[in-house]
Write a protein that holds these residues in place. Structure first.
Motif, PDB file in Angstrom:
ATOM      1  N   ARG A 209       3.932   1.588  -1.285  1.00 59.23           N
ATOM      2  CA  ARG A 209       4.519   1.764  -2.612  1.00 59.23           C
ATOM      3  C   ARG A 209       3.477   2.235  -3.625  1.00 59.23           C
ATOM      4  O   ARG A 209       3.790   2.966  -4.562  1.00 59.23           O
ATOM      5  CB  ARG A 209       5.149   0.475  -3.089  1.00 59.23           C
ATOM      6  N   ALA A 210       2.225   1.807  -3.452  1.00 61.57           N
ATOM      7  CA  ALA A 210       1.163   2.181  -4.381  1.00 61.57           C
ATOM      8  C   ALA A 210       0.639   3.597  -4.104  1.00 61.57           C
ATOM      9  O   ALA A 210      -0.139   4.122  -4.885  1.00 61.57           O
ATOM     10  CB  ALA A 210       0.012   1.175  -4.289  1.00 61.57           C
TER      11      ALA A 210
ATOM     12  N   LYS B  82      -1.253   4.558  -1.527  1.00 61.28           N
ATOM     13  CA  LYS B  82      -2.617   4.542  -0.987  1.00 61.28           C
ATOM     14  C   LYS B  82      -2.728   5.513   0.176  1.00 61.28           C
ATOM     15  O   LYS B  82      -1.738   5.881   0.789  1.00 61.28           O
ATOM     16  CB  LYS B  82      -2.972   3.126  -0.517  1.00 61.28           C
TER      17      LYS B  82
ATOM     18  N   ARG C 293       0.835  -1.211   0.000  1.00 57.57           N
ATOM     19  CA  ARG C 293       0.000   0.000   0.000  1.00 57.57           C
ATOM     20  C   ARG C 293       0.865   1.254   0.000  1.00 57.57           C
ATOM     21  O   ARG C 293       0.547   2.243  -0.644  1.00 57.57           O
ATOM     22  CB  ARG C 293      -0.937  -0.003   1.200  1.00 57.57           C
TER      23      ARG C 293
END
Length: 62
Positions: A56-57, A59, A54
């Motif tokens: 790295r993404a 979020k 999450r």
């Protein structure tokens, strides 16, 4: 000693991680896990991977 006790969602919809720290209950949001030493490391490996994914993404919570 820090011991992971579980995860739940608060009223705002954020994921909260519950810990027992030297006999005292403490709850941290996901963004605080890496800012406070020792908590992220006490999570089980699958949860650590989920939090990192999450992060790295990009979020919410990071």
């Amino acid at each position: 000693m820090i011991r992971y006790m579980g995860t739940h969602t608060n009223a705002d919809g954020a994921t909260v991680y519950a810990f027992l720290v030297n006999g005292v209950a403490r709850e941290l949001t996901e963004d605080a896990l890496t800012r406070v030493p020792g908590y992220f490391e006490s999570l089980p490996a699958p949860l650590q991977a989920q939090v990192e994914a999450r992060r790295r993404a990009g979020k919410p919570g990071w």
